[in-house]
Structure formats: structure tokens, C-alpha cells
Design a protein around this motif. Structure first.
Motif, PDB file in Angstrom:
ATOM      1  N   ARG A   1      48.708   5.432  -1.270  1.00 11.26           N
ATOM      2  CA  ARG A   1      48.844   4.827   0.045  1.00 11.26           C
ATOM      3  C   ARG A   1      47.461   4.692   0.705  1.00 11.26           C
ATOM      4  O   ARG A   1      46.541   5.451   0.402  1.00 11.26           O
ATOM      5  CB  ARG A   1      49.771   5.663   0.934  1.00 11.26           C
ATOM      6  N   ILE A   2      47.357   3.735   1.625  1.00 10.48           N
ATOM      7  CA  ILE A   2      46.112   3.510   2.357  1.00 10.48           C
ATOM      8  C   ILE A   2      46.258   4.126   3.744  1.00 10.48           C
ATOM      9  O   ILE A   2      47.133   3.717   4.520  1.00 10.48           O
ATOM     10  CB  ILE A   2      45.792   2.005   2.479  1.00 10.48           C
ATOM     11  N   ALA A   3      45.414   5.099   4.054  1.00 12.54           N
ATOM     12  CA  ALA A   3      45.532   5.855   5.301  1.00 12.54           C
ATOM     13  C   ALA A   3      44.310   5.650   6.183  1.00 12.54           C
ATOM     14  O   ALA A   3      43.179   5.949   5.777  1.00 12.54           O
ATOM     15  CB  ALA A   3      45.704   7.339   4.998  1.00 12.54           C
ATOM     16  N   VAL A   4      44.535   5.151   7.389  1.00 12.53           N
ATOM     17  CA  VAL A   4      43.482   5.015   8.390  1.00 12.53           C
ATOM     18  C   VAL A   4      43.549   6.227   9.307  1.00 12.53           C
ATOM     19  O   VAL A   4      44.604   6.515   9.894  1.00 12.53           O
ATOM     20  CB  VAL A   4      43.648   3.716   9.203  1.00 12.53           C
TER      21      VAL A   4
ATOM     22  N   VAL B   1      40.605   5.540   4.920  1.00 14.62           N
ATOM     23  CA  VAL B   1      39.701   4.748   5.758  1.00 14.62           C
ATOM     24  C   VAL B   1      39.348   5.638   6.941  1.00 14.62           C
ATOM     25  O   VAL B   1      40.169   5.877   7.828  1.00 14.62           O
ATOM     26  CB  VAL B   1      40.352   3.434   6.224  1.00 14.62           C
ATOM     27  N   ALA B   2      38.134   6.188   6.900  1.00 13.88           N
ATOM     28  CA  ALA B   2      37.692   7.184   7.884  1.00 13.88           C
ATOM     29  C   ALA B   2      36.972   6.491   9.035  1.00 13.88           C
ATOM     30  O   ALA B   2      35.969   5.807   8.822  1.00 13.88           O
ATOM     31  CB  ALA B   2      36.765   8.192   7.223  1.00 13.88           C
ATOM     32  N   VAL B   3      37.491   6.683  10.234  1.00 14.60           N
ATOM     33  CA  VAL B   3      36.933   6.036  11.416  1.00 14.60           C
ATOM     34  C   VAL B   3      36.289   7.079  12.323  1.00 14.60           C
ATOM     35  O   VAL B   3      36.886   8.122  12.612  1.00 14.60           O
ATOM     36  CB  VAL B   3      38.027   5.283  12.202  1.00 14.60           C
ATOM     37  N   ASP B   4      35.072   6.790  12.742  1.00 19.45           N
ATOM     38  CA  ASP B   4      34.378   7.672  13.679  1.00 19.45           C
ATOM     39  C   ASP B   4      33.353   6.842  14.438  1.00 19.45           C
ATOM     40  O   ASP B   4      32.968   5.748  13.994  1.00 19.45           O
ATOM     41  CB  ASP B   4      33.691   8.824  12.947  1.00 19.45           C
TER      42      ASP B   4
ATOM     43  N   ASP C   1      41.098  -4.605  10.002  1.00 20.62           N
ATOM     44  CA  ASP C   1      40.683  -5.693   9.112  1.00 20.62           C
ATOM     45  C   ASP C   1      39.898  -5.162   7.919  1.00 20.62           C
ATOM     46  O   ASP C   1      40.079  -5.627   6.789  1.00 20.62           O
ATOM     47  CB  ASP C   1      39.832  -6.709   9.877  1.00 20.62           C
ATOM     48  N   ALA C   2      39.029  -4.185   8.172  1.00 18.12           N
ATOM     49  CA  ALA C   2      38.228  -3.607   7.081  1.00 18.12           C
ATOM     50  C   ALA C   2      39.129  -2.947   6.041  1.00 18.12           C
ATOM     51  O   ALA C   2      38.894  -3.062   4.830  1.00 18.12           O
ATOM     52  CB  ALA C   2      37.230  -2.598   7.639  1.00 18.12           C
ATOM     53  N   ALA C   3      40.163  -2.268   6.514  1.00 20.02           N
ATOM     54  CA  ALA C   3      41.095  -1.606   5.593  1.00 20.02           C
ATOM     55  C   ALA C   3      41.840  -2.630   4.745  1.00 20.02           C
ATOM     56  O   ALA C   3      41.978  -2.468   3.526  1.00 20.02           O
ATOM     57  CB  ALA C   3      42.082  -0.742   6.378  1.00 20.02           C
ATOM     58  N   THR C   4      42.339  -3.678   5.382  1.00 20.89           N
ATOM     59  CA  THR C   4      43.121  -4.667   4.639  1.00 20.89           C
ATOM     60  C   THR C   4      42.242  -5.504   3.713  1.00 20.89           C
ATOM     61  O   THR C   4      42.668  -5.865   2.612  1.00 20.89           O
ATOM     62  CB  THR C   4      43.890  -5.586   5.602  1.00 20.89           C
TER      63      THR C   4
END
Length: 245
Positions: free
Chosen positions: A5-8, A32-35, A73-76
């Protein structure tokens, strides 16, 4: 388990967010690590990859709609889908009510509550088309019971619980579940600095007589992100050692 699975994950570089990222990656999820900080984002991505996981870092602010859209968008674009969203990013600006500055109230509500709204709205556009999604909001025990000196933080976390329940009803028709995890007192660098007396006073409020760990929260998130939780939505999973029942 959330394998493939893709996890943001927002606020993924430290503390609870970091533990969640590592735990989901260990189960086979792509992270997908956001900071907001480039160096911190690079560090968690490197840590995830060193452990054998797949990861992408995105620098962005969850209160800025354009940043949030770019994050999804970056994740997809990289992975084709978004299966899991963990709204973990949050701040505190503590102070007694009569001394609390309006800017401190606004900052906490904007990051903790509006940020989750923006991220959920953006992610649901993708999840709706997939007819699959898991959204997990990191609330807090103080959003359930209140805490002196944290009117803004408590209000934001109580609001997040309300957002969770409302979105759970609204998004269910697209097979998207929305749940919250409400941590109690968690051992962090901040609690490590407390005196023995203060730590004893904290643990005296907890039936299990210990502070929780970031891994305790991560384990709850892994469950809610997995196939095993498919018939659970609108739920607040309290991970607090019995402090609030």
C-alpha cells in the motif's frame, strides 16, 4: 497488513510520525514522508530505505493548499495511487486561557485541524476513484478529557475527532474508512527532561503506571491501516494506558 500500500504520512520525520513511518514500512507499505524541513525529510527517507523500505520525501506545509495538492500529486505520480493517509502533523502553543495570544490559538487550530481537513480533501479525490482508502487522524487524550493550559490544543484535537466521525459517514460510500488514534502521555524527548517527581505525578494518573511509547501509537495505526480493520470506521482508538475510559 498494509503490504504494497502507498501511505502518505504528515509530520513523518520525528516522534510519533517517524515511528508510524517505520512501522508501516516494516509491514511492506511504501511511505511518502511529508515534513516542512528538507534535512529532516531526507533523514527519514534515508532511514526507511536503509531498513529495506520504499520511500519518497515531500517537503510541504499542511496548512498551504497548494503544498497539500503537490504532496498528493507527488505520491500518485511516483506510485500511481494513495491508499493510506495519516494526519499526524501537529503543534502546541500552550498557555493559560487569559494569557493565550490569538495568534497562538490560530496557529494550533490551523495546523492541527485545518491541515487535516486539507490533506483529507486532497487524498479523497484519489481514494474516491480507487474506491479504497484508509484515513487515520492522530488525535489526543486531551481532546477527549481537556487539559488546563491547552485550550487551543484540546480544541483542535476534539475538533479532529469530530472531523473523523463526520468524514467517516461521508466517505464510507467510496469504501474509505476514517478513524482516529488518541494517544495518552507518550514518552518523548520532552518527557525525558522532566524531573522524577513530575514523571511520578504523570504516571500516577495512568492505571498501567507507565508512559506510552511512540511504537504503541504506531502499532494502532498499522492495525487501522490494514485489511483487518475494514469494518471499522468513525472510531477513536484510545491508546492511553487506561488514563481515560
Amino acid at each position: 497488513m498494509p503490504k504494497d500500500r502507498i501511505a502518505v504520512i504528515t509530520g513523518a520525520s520525528r516522534g510519533i510520525g517517524r515511528s508510524i513511518a517505520l512501522a508501516l514500512a516494516a509491514q511492506g507499505a511504501t511511505i511518502v514522508a511529508v515534513d516542512m524541513d528538507q534535512a529532516a525529510t531526507d533523514a527519514i527517507v534515508a532511514e526507511l530505505k536503509a531498513a529495506g523500505g520504499k520511500a519518497l520525501g515531500v517537503v510541504g506545509n499542511v496548512t498551504v493548499p497548494a503544498d497539500v495538492e503537490r504532496m498528493i500529486d507527488a505520491a500518485t505520480e511516483a506510485f500511481g495511487r494513495v491508499d493510506i493517509l495519516v494526519n499526524n502533523a501537529g503543534i502546541t502553543r500552550d498557555g493559560l486561557l487569559m494569557r493565550m495570544k490569538e495568534e497562538d490559538w490560530d496557529a494550533v487550530l490551523t495546523v492541527n485541524l485545518k491541515g487535516a481537513f486539507l490533506c483529507t480533501r486532497a487524498a479523497f479525490k484519489v481514494m474516491s476513484k480507487q474506491r479504497y482508502g484508509r484515513i487515520i487522524n492522530i488525535a489526543s487524550v486531551v481532546g477527549q478529557m481537556g487539559n488546563a493550559g491547552q485550550a487551543n490544543y484540546c480544541a483542535s484535537k476534539a475538533g479532529l475527532i469530530g472531523l473523523t466521525k463526520s468524514n467517516a459517514r461521508e466517505l464510507a460510500k467510496r469504501n474509505v474508512t476514517v478513524n482516529a488514534v488518541a494517544p495518552g502521555f507518550i514518552a518523548t524527548a520532552m518527557t525525558d527532561a522532566l524531573s522524577d517527581k513530575v514523571r511520578a505525578e504523570l504516571t500516577a494518573q495512568i492505571p498501567l503506571e507507565r508512559l506510552g511509547s511512540a511504537d504503541d501509537i504506531a502499532n494502532a495505526v498499522v492495525f487501522l491501516a490494514s485489511e483487518a480493520s475494514g469494518y471499522i470506521t468513525g472510531h477513536v482508538l484510545s491508546v492511553n494506558g487506561g488514563m481515560y475510559m
